[in-house]
Design a protein around this motif. Structure first.
Motif, PDB file in Angstrom:
ATOM      1  N   ILE A  27       0.865  -1.178   0.000  1.00 44.07           N
ATOM      2  CA  ILE A  27       0.000   0.000   0.000  1.00 44.07           C
ATOM      3  C   ILE A  27       0.901   1.227   0.000  1.00 44.07           C
ATOM      4  O   ILE A  27       1.813   1.330   0.829  1.00 44.07           O
ATOM      5  CB  ILE A  27      -0.930   0.012   1.226  1.00 44.07           C
ATOM      6  CG1 ILE A  27      -1.887  -1.180   1.172  1.00 44.07           C
ATOM      7  CG2 ILE A  27      -1.719   1.320   1.301  1.00 44.07           C
ATOM      8  CD1 ILE A  27      -2.790  -1.300   2.367  1.00 44.07           C
ATOM      9  N   SER A  29       2.464   5.040   0.426  1.00 47.87           N
ATOM     10  CA  SER A  29       2.422   6.004   1.524  1.00 47.87           C
ATOM     11  C   SER A  29       1.663   7.252   1.097  1.00 47.87           C
ATOM     12  O   SER A  29       1.856   7.765  -0.012  1.00 47.87           O
ATOM     13  CB  SER A  29       3.847   6.396   1.940  1.00 47.87           C
ATOM     14  OG  SER A  29       4.574   5.267   2.366  1.00 47.87           O
ATOM     15  N   GLU A  30       0.788   7.734   1.985  1.00 45.89           N
ATOM     16  CA  GLU A  30       0.136   9.015   1.710  1.00 45.89           C
ATOM     17  C   GLU A  30       1.174  10.134   1.791  1.00 45.89           C
ATOM     18  O   GLU A  30       2.102  10.087   2.589  1.00 45.89           O
ATOM     19  CB  GLU A  30      -0.974   9.275   2.731  1.00 45.89           C
ATOM     20  CG  GLU A  30      -2.248   8.516   2.482  1.00 45.89           C
ATOM     21  CD  GLU A  30      -3.371   9.009   3.372  1.00 45.89           C
ATOM     22  OE1 GLU A  30      -4.273   9.693   2.866  1.00 45.89           O
ATOM     23  OE2 GLU A  30      -3.335   8.714   4.568  1.00 45.89           O
ATOM     24  N   ASP A  51      -6.475  11.311  -1.690  1.00 46.12           N
ATOM     25  CA  ASP A  51      -5.917  10.286  -2.588  1.00 46.12           C
ATOM     26  C   ASP A  51      -4.617  10.739  -3.244  1.00 46.12           C
ATOM     27  O   ASP A  51      -4.390  10.542  -4.437  1.00 46.12           O
ATOM     28  CB  ASP A  51      -6.936   9.893  -3.672  1.00 46.12           C
ATOM     29  CG  ASP A  51      -8.151   9.197  -3.096  1.00 46.12           C
ATOM     30  OD1 ASP A  51      -8.036   8.593  -2.016  1.00 46.12           O
ATOM     31  OD2 ASP A  51      -9.219   9.258  -3.731  1.00 46.12           O
ATOM     32  N   TYR A  53      -0.713  10.014  -3.069  1.00 46.88           N
ATOM     33  CA  TYR A  53       0.210   9.008  -2.550  1.00 46.88           C
ATOM     34  C   TYR A  53       1.543   9.101  -3.288  1.00 46.88           C
ATOM     35  O   TYR A  53       1.622   9.608  -4.410  1.00 46.88           O
ATOM     36  CB  TYR A  53      -0.371   7.597  -2.729  1.00 46.88           C
ATOM     37  CG  TYR A  53      -1.671   7.359  -1.994  1.00 46.88           C
ATOM     38  CD1 TYR A  53      -1.682   6.835  -0.715  1.00 46.88           C
ATOM     39  CD2 TYR A  53      -2.900   7.660  -2.603  1.00 46.88           C
ATOM     40  CE1 TYR A  53      -2.876   6.611  -0.045  1.00 46.88           C
ATOM     41  CE2 TYR A  53      -4.091   7.450  -1.934  1.00 46.88           C
ATOM     42  CZ  TYR A  53      -4.075   6.925  -0.656  1.00 46.88           C
ATOM     43  OH  TYR A  53      -5.267   6.707   0.003  1.00 46.88           O
ATOM     44  N   TRP A 125      -3.210   0.696  -8.563  1.00 45.11           N
ATOM     45  CA  TRP A 125      -3.323  -0.543  -9.336  1.00 45.11           C
ATOM     46  C   TRP A 125      -4.639  -0.482 -10.110  1.00 45.11           C
ATOM     47  O   TRP A 125      -5.712  -0.321  -9.516  1.00 45.11           O
ATOM     48  CB  TRP A 125      -3.317  -1.740  -8.390  1.00 45.11           C
ATOM     49  CG  TRP A 125      -3.412  -3.083  -9.033  1.00 45.11           C
ATOM     50  CD1 TRP A 125      -2.411  -3.779  -9.641  1.00 45.11           C
ATOM     51  CD2 TRP A 125      -4.561  -3.925  -9.097  1.00 45.11           C
ATOM     52  NE1 TRP A 125      -2.866  -4.995 -10.084  1.00 45.11           N
ATOM     53  CE2 TRP A 125      -4.191  -5.114  -9.759  1.00 45.11           C
ATOM     54  CE3 TRP A 125      -5.883  -3.801  -8.658  1.00 45.11           C
ATOM     55  CZ2 TRP A 125      -5.082  -6.158  -9.998  1.00 45.11           C
ATOM     56  CZ3 TRP A 125      -6.769  -4.832  -8.892  1.00 45.11           C
ATOM     57  CH2 TRP A 125      -6.356  -5.990  -9.555  1.00 45.11           C
ATOM     58  N   CYS A 147     -11.338   1.378  -4.063  1.00 44.80           N
ATOM     59  CA  CYS A 147     -11.299   2.029  -2.752  1.00 44.80           C
ATOM     60  C   CYS A 147     -10.848   3.482  -2.831  1.00 44.80           C
ATOM     61  O   CYS A 147     -10.742   4.157  -1.811  1.00 44.80           O
ATOM     62  CB  CYS A 147     -10.391   1.240  -1.808  1.00 44.80           C
ATOM     63  SG  CYS A 147      -8.663   1.151  -2.338  1.00 44.80           S
ATOM     64  N   SER A 230      -7.370   0.785  -7.516  1.00 48.68           N
ATOM     65  CA  SER A 230      -7.312   0.531  -6.076  1.00 48.68           C
ATOM     66  C   SER A 230      -5.885   0.765  -5.616  1.00 48.68           C
ATOM     67  O   SER A 230      -4.976   0.986  -6.415  1.00 48.68           O
ATOM     68  CB  SER A 230      -7.735  -0.902  -5.760  1.00 48.68           C
ATOM     69  OG  SER A 230      -9.076  -1.146  -6.118  1.00 48.68           O
ATOM     70  N   LEU A 231      -5.691   0.670  -4.308  1.00 51.02           N
ATOM     71  CA  LEU A 231      -4.341   0.769  -3.753  1.00 51.02           C
ATOM     72  C   LEU A 231      -3.685  -0.602  -3.789  1.00 51.02           C
ATOM     73  O   LEU A 231      -4.343  -1.626  -3.852  1.00 51.02           O
ATOM     74  CB  LEU A 231      -4.403   1.285  -2.312  1.00 51.02           C
ATOM     75  CG  LEU A 231      -4.964   2.708  -2.159  1.00 51.02           C
ATOM     76  CD1 LEU A 231      -5.053   3.066  -0.693  1.00 51.02           C
ATOM     77  CD2 LEU A 231      -4.109   3.715  -2.918  1.00 51.02           C
TER      78      LEU A 231
END
Length: 231
Positions: A27, A29-30, A51, A53, A125, A147, A230-231
């Protein structure tokens, strides 16, 4: 077998490359700023945006069956494109090959020596083979299965002054035939003609879950390539 990856829709096994170790599913990193405030415990946390990242580096550890193919492999594994990993099928990352692949160790008589390929991936992704959605009735709904919000490519067919509402975004248009709104590029166009001056407001996005799509004005249909991610 999960001994492969695909770079720009070509499977690595076609070049005699086999994957010993797939990159882990990560996942991103923000993008966030932490600020220490004098006299206050802890720190202030400020997100750069919704969103937002950082990129990820995903590494595939590989073997080459035939070292004589290294020149064509080197020509293939370069630049930007899309990468699909066997341990996360059904989708892809936008990526760039970022490392100098250490082929010289293999050429020095170690044909079974492993080497690493590093892909610098955008944080999302994307689902593969997503078909466009065509709407002919204002007030229809589209469900985002991901998501995070998607950045669709939206084409509006119609004429005159049009107000388009997609989820939480409102866009004002003035067209004679059609206009395409590319949210990722933040460009409006028709064919090769820029139409940025024919729109005002926000570019459409599709939030996770249900999104209403409606419009006012003379619209025959709206075609949306949703680009689910998605992440």
């Amino acid at each position: 077998m999960k001994d492969w990856f695909e770079w720009n829709d070509v499977r690595c096994t076609e070049y005699g490359i086999h994957v010993l170790e797939q990159p882990p599913v990560m996942i991103p990193s923000e993008r966030v700023t932490f600020t220490d405030v004098p006299g206050r415990s802890g720190s202030l946390t400020q997100l750069e945006g919704d969103d937002v990242y950082d990129d990820m580096v995903l590494t595939a550890t590989c073997l080459i069956a035939d070292p004589s193919r290294i020149p064509e492999i080197a020509a293939w594994l370069r630049g930007s494109g899309t990468v699909t990993f066997a341990n996360r099928q059904g989708g892809f990352y936008h990526a760039h090959v970022v490392n100098q692949i250490p082929f010289e160790k293999i050429l020095r008589g170690n044909p079974h020596r492993s080497f690493a390929i590093n892909f610098r991936c955008k944080p999302f992704w994307y689902l593969s083979d997503v078909k466009p959605i065509t709407l002919t009735t204002s007030g229809s709904f589209i469900t985002n299965p991901g998501c995070v919000a998607s950045e669709p490519v939206t084409t509006v067919y119609g004429s005159g002054e049009i107000t388009l509402m997609v989820g939480m975004t409102i866009t004002e248009l003035e067209i004679t035939d059609k206009i395409t709104l590319d949210t990722s590029l933040m460009e409006a166009y028709s064919g090769s003609t820029s139409m940025n001056s024919c729109m005002s407001g926000d570019f459409p996005s599709l939030l996770p879950g249900k999104n209403a799509v409606s419009w006012s004005g003379n619209v025959s249909r709206v075609k949306i390539q949703p680009n689910w991610r998605s992440l």
